[in-house]
Design an enzyme around this catalytic site. Structure first.
Site, PDB file in Angstrom:
ATOM      1  N   ASP A 149      93.752 -16.504 -47.338  1.00 19.28           N
ATOM      2  CA  ASP A 149      93.341 -17.324 -46.198  1.00 19.28           C
ATOM      3  C   ASP A 149      94.338 -18.456 -45.978  1.00 19.28           C
ATOM      4  O   ASP A 149      95.273 -18.647 -46.770  1.00 19.28           O
ATOM      5  CB  ASP A 149      91.923 -17.854 -46.487  1.00 19.28           C
ATOM      6  N   GLU A 184      95.319 -15.656 -41.089  1.00 19.84           N
ATOM      7  CA  GLU A 184      95.630 -16.952 -40.447  1.00 19.84           C
ATOM      8  C   GLU A 184      95.068 -16.970 -39.029  1.00 19.84           C
ATOM      9  O   GLU A 184      95.512 -17.753 -38.198  1.00 19.84           O
ATOM     10  CB  GLU A 184      97.126 -17.276 -40.536  1.00 19.84           C
ATOM     11  N   TRP A 185      94.128 -16.068 -38.754  1.00 21.41           N
ATOM     12  CA  TRP A 185      93.294 -16.062 -37.537  1.00 21.41           C
ATOM     13  C   TRP A 185      94.083 -15.934 -36.236  1.00 21.41           C
ATOM     14  O   TRP A 185      93.669 -16.441 -35.188  1.00 21.41           O
ATOM     15  CB  TRP A 185      92.402 -17.314 -37.487  1.00 21.41           C
ATOM     16  N   GLY A 186      95.278 -15.311 -36.315  1.00 17.31           N
ATOM     17  CA  GLY A 186      96.065 -15.117 -35.091  1.00 17.31           C
ATOM     18  C   GLY A 186      96.640 -16.408 -34.532  1.00 17.31           C
ATOM     19  O   GLY A 186      96.976 -16.486 -33.356  1.00 17.31           O
ATOM     20  N   ASP A 207      87.010 -16.145 -36.836  1.00 21.00           N
ATOM     21  CA  ASP A 207      85.975 -15.347 -37.511  1.00 21.00           C
ATOM     22  C   ASP A 207      85.017 -14.682 -36.528  1.00 21.00           C
ATOM     23  O   ASP A 207      84.518 -15.328 -35.602  1.00 21.00           O
ATOM     24  CB  ASP A 207      85.154 -16.249 -38.445  1.00 21.00           C
TER      25      ASP A 207
HETATM   26  C1  GLA Z   1      87.744 -18.218 -43.266  1.00 21.53           C
HETATM   27  C2  GLA Z   1      87.990 -16.740 -43.059  1.00 21.53           C
HETATM   28  C3  GLA Z   1      86.678 -15.990 -43.225  1.00 21.53           C
HETATM   29  C4  GLA Z   1      86.136 -16.244 -44.626  1.00 21.53           C
HETATM   30  C5  GLA Z   1      85.977 -17.742 -44.857  1.00 21.53           C
HETATM   31  C6  GLA Z   1      85.648 -18.057 -46.306  1.00 21.53           C
HETATM   32  O1  GLA Z   1      86.936 -18.752 -42.274  1.00 21.53           O
HETATM   33  O2  GLA Z   1      88.548 -16.495 -41.791  1.00 21.53           O
HETATM   34  O3  GLA Z   1      86.866 -14.607 -43.026  1.00 21.53           O
HETATM   35  O4  GLA Z   1      86.993 -15.681 -45.573  1.00 21.53           O
HETATM   36  O5  GLA Z   1      87.158 -18.453 -44.536  1.00 21.53           O
HETATM   37  O6  GLA Z   1      85.546 -19.426 -46.542  1.00 21.53           O
END
Ligand code: GLA
Length: 403
Positions: A149, A184-186, A207
C-alpha cells in the site's frame, strides 16, 4: 562508441525482457482469491483464515481458480528486538509460518500486506527502510503475494516508482517467488511505471465500496465509477501486469465493513454480476471479499461462473476496449485465444434497454456463433448481430466464435 551504445541498449533491452519474463512467470493470468479487508477489516485471525481456506476447497472456489488468501492490513504486531516484523500474537498465536503451511496444504497460496511508509493505512507497522528484512521474513514464512500500500508516502510519482521498485527488488532477492501487488489507487501514474517497477498488478482506483456508483457524492468508488476510471487505461495494458480494479463486492449486500463507508449501501445481484463481467473483460484480479461462511446461491453462481472466469483468465491476456459509449450503454470487446472475442453490453441507465448490436460496428465483420456466458448456452449461429433487452445495470456477455 557505437559498440558501447549498442551494448548499453542491449543491456536495457535485456533488463526489460527479464522484468517481463519474471512478471509473466509470477502472474501469467490475473491472480484470483479472497481478501480479508472489505468485510473483516481488523477483525481477522488465524481461525478465520483456516476456516476460509477450508471453504475455498469444499465450496469449489479453489478448483474454479481462486487460489490466494490475501491477508490485508491489521495483521501486524510490531517488530521484535531484532527488528523482524511479527504478527499480532492474539490474532495469529501460531505465527504466519504455520498458517502458510496450512494454507499450502489445501493447495492454496497466502498473501500478506504492507505499506511503503513507516505505518500502514490503518496505522500498523510497515516496511519503509526494512524492505529486504521484511521480504526475507515473508519468504521464510512461505508468503506468495504482497499487497503493498501507499498510505503515508510522498505524493510524487517518482518516489512511488522508486519505493515499489525497492520492494520488488527485495522480494526478488528474498529466495522465494512473491508476487507484488501495487496499491497506490491510480494516483501516481502506476500505469506507466508498474511493469518496470516489478509489479504484477496495480490498483487503478480508490477503494471499492459496495455500491453501484457514487450517488451521494462522498467520493467513494462504486462499480460503475471504477469501470469508468479503468477502461481509458486500456492502451497501458500489459500481460503480466494487470489492472487491479479492487475487490469483488459480490455477496456483501451492504453488510458493513470498510466497503459500506461513503454510501456503500449494497448492490443488487444484477449489479454484482456486472462487476464480475467487467472485471473479467478488463482482466482484473478477482478477489472475493464477503464472508464465505454466509454465501447464498446467487452469490455462488456469480462467483463460480466458469465461463466468465475463463474470460478473465484467457491465456492471450488481452484487455477489453470500449467500442461504444452512450449515456445509456457501453459495449466492450476483448480478443480471446483461438480467434474468439468476448463482447459485453452494459446498460448504465435505470431502465430496461432494447438493444440491436451490429457486430460490424464493433469491427467484427464475420458471422459468429454467439454464446451467452451468463445463460450458459449458444443463443445464435451465423450471426452478424444481436438483438435483445438488457436490464437496468445488467451486463450481457457473449463469446463470439467464427461460424
Ligand atoms: C487502503 C487500501 C485498501 C486496504 C486498506 C487497509 O485503503 O487501498 O485496499 O488495504 O488500505 O488499511
Amino acid at each position: 562508441m557505437k559498440r558501447l551504445l549498442l551494448l548499453a541498449f542491449c543491456s536495457v533491452c535485456l533488463h526489460a525482457m527479464k522484468g517481463q519474463g519474471t512478471r509473466l512467470a509470477l502472474a501469467p493470468t490475473p491472480p484470483m482469491g479472497w481478501m480479508t479487508w472489505n468485510q473483516f477489516q481488523g477483525n481477522i485471525s488465524e481461525q478465520l483464515i483456516r476456516e476460509t481456506a477450508d471453504l475455498m476447497v469444499s465450496e469449489g472456489y479453489r478448483d474454479a481458480g481462486y487460489e490466494y488468501i490475501f491477508i490485508d492490513d491489521c495483521w501486524q504486531g510490531g517488530r521484535d528486538n531484532h527488528n523482524n516484523i511479527i504478527p499480532d500474537p492474539d490474532k495469529f498465536p501460531n505465527g504466519m509460518k504455520a498458517l502458510a503451511d496450512y494454507v499450502h496444504s489445501k493447495g492454496l497460496k497466502l498473501g500478506i500486506y504492507s505499506d511503503a511508509a513507516q505505518l500502514t493505512c490503518a496505522g500498523y507497522t510497515a516496511s519503509l527502510g526494512f524492505e529486504e528484512q521484511d521480504a526475507r521474513t515473508f519468504a521464510q514464512w512461505g508468503i506468495d503475494y504482497l499487497k503493498y500500500d501507499y498510505c503515508g508516502a510522498p505524493n510524487d510519482s517518482a518516489t512511488a516508482h522508486r519505493r515499489y521498485s525497492t520492494m520488488a527488488d527485495a522480494l526478488a532477492k528474498s529466495g522465494r517467488s512473491i508476487v507484488l501487488g501495487i496499491c497506490e489507487w491510480g494516483q501516481h501514474n502506476a500505469e506507466v511505471w508498474a511493469p518496470e517497477a516489478g509489479g504484477s498488478v496495480f490498483r487503478t482506483s480508490g477503494d471499492v465500496r459496495d455500491m453501484w456508483k457514487d450517488v451521494t457524492r462522498q467520493g467513494g468508488m462504486g462499480i460503475l465509477d471504477i469501470i469508468n476510471i479503468t477502461v481509458p487505461l486500456q492502451p497501458f495494458a500489459r500481460k503480466g501486469c494487470w489492472f487491479d480494479m479492487d475487490m469483488l463486492v459480490c455477496g456483501l449486500y451492504g453488510k458493513g465493513g470498510p466497503s459500506s463507508d461513503l454510501g456503500g449501501v449494497g448492490c443488487t445481484d444484477t449489479e454484482y454480476q456486472t462487476q464480475m463481467s467487467l472485471w473479467a473483460m478488463m482482466a482484473s484480479p478477482l478477489a472475493m471479499s464477503h464472508d464465505l461462511r454466509q454465501t447464498n446461491d446467487r452469490t455462488r453462481e456469480i462467483l463460480l461462473n466458469k465461463e466468465i472466469i475463463d474470460i478473465d483468465q484467457d491465456p492471450l491476456g488481452q484487455v477489453a476496449e470500449r467500442r461504444i459509449l452512450t449515456d445509456e450503454m457501453q459495449v466492450f470487446v476483448r480478443p480471446l485465444s483461438e480467434g474468439r472475442y468476448a463482447v459485453a453490453v452494459l446498460n448504465t441507465s435505470d431502465n430496461v434497454l432494447p438493444v440491436r448490436l451490429d457486430f460490424a460496428s464493433l469491427g467484427l465483420t464475420a458471422r459468429y456463433t454467439l454464446r451467452d456466458v451468463w445463460l450458459h448456452k449458444d443463443v445464435k449461429k451465423n450471426a452478424r448481430q444481436w438483438q435483445g433487452t438488457v436490464e437496468r445495470h445488467e451486463t450481457k456477455v457473449f463469446v463470439l466464435q467464427k461460424s
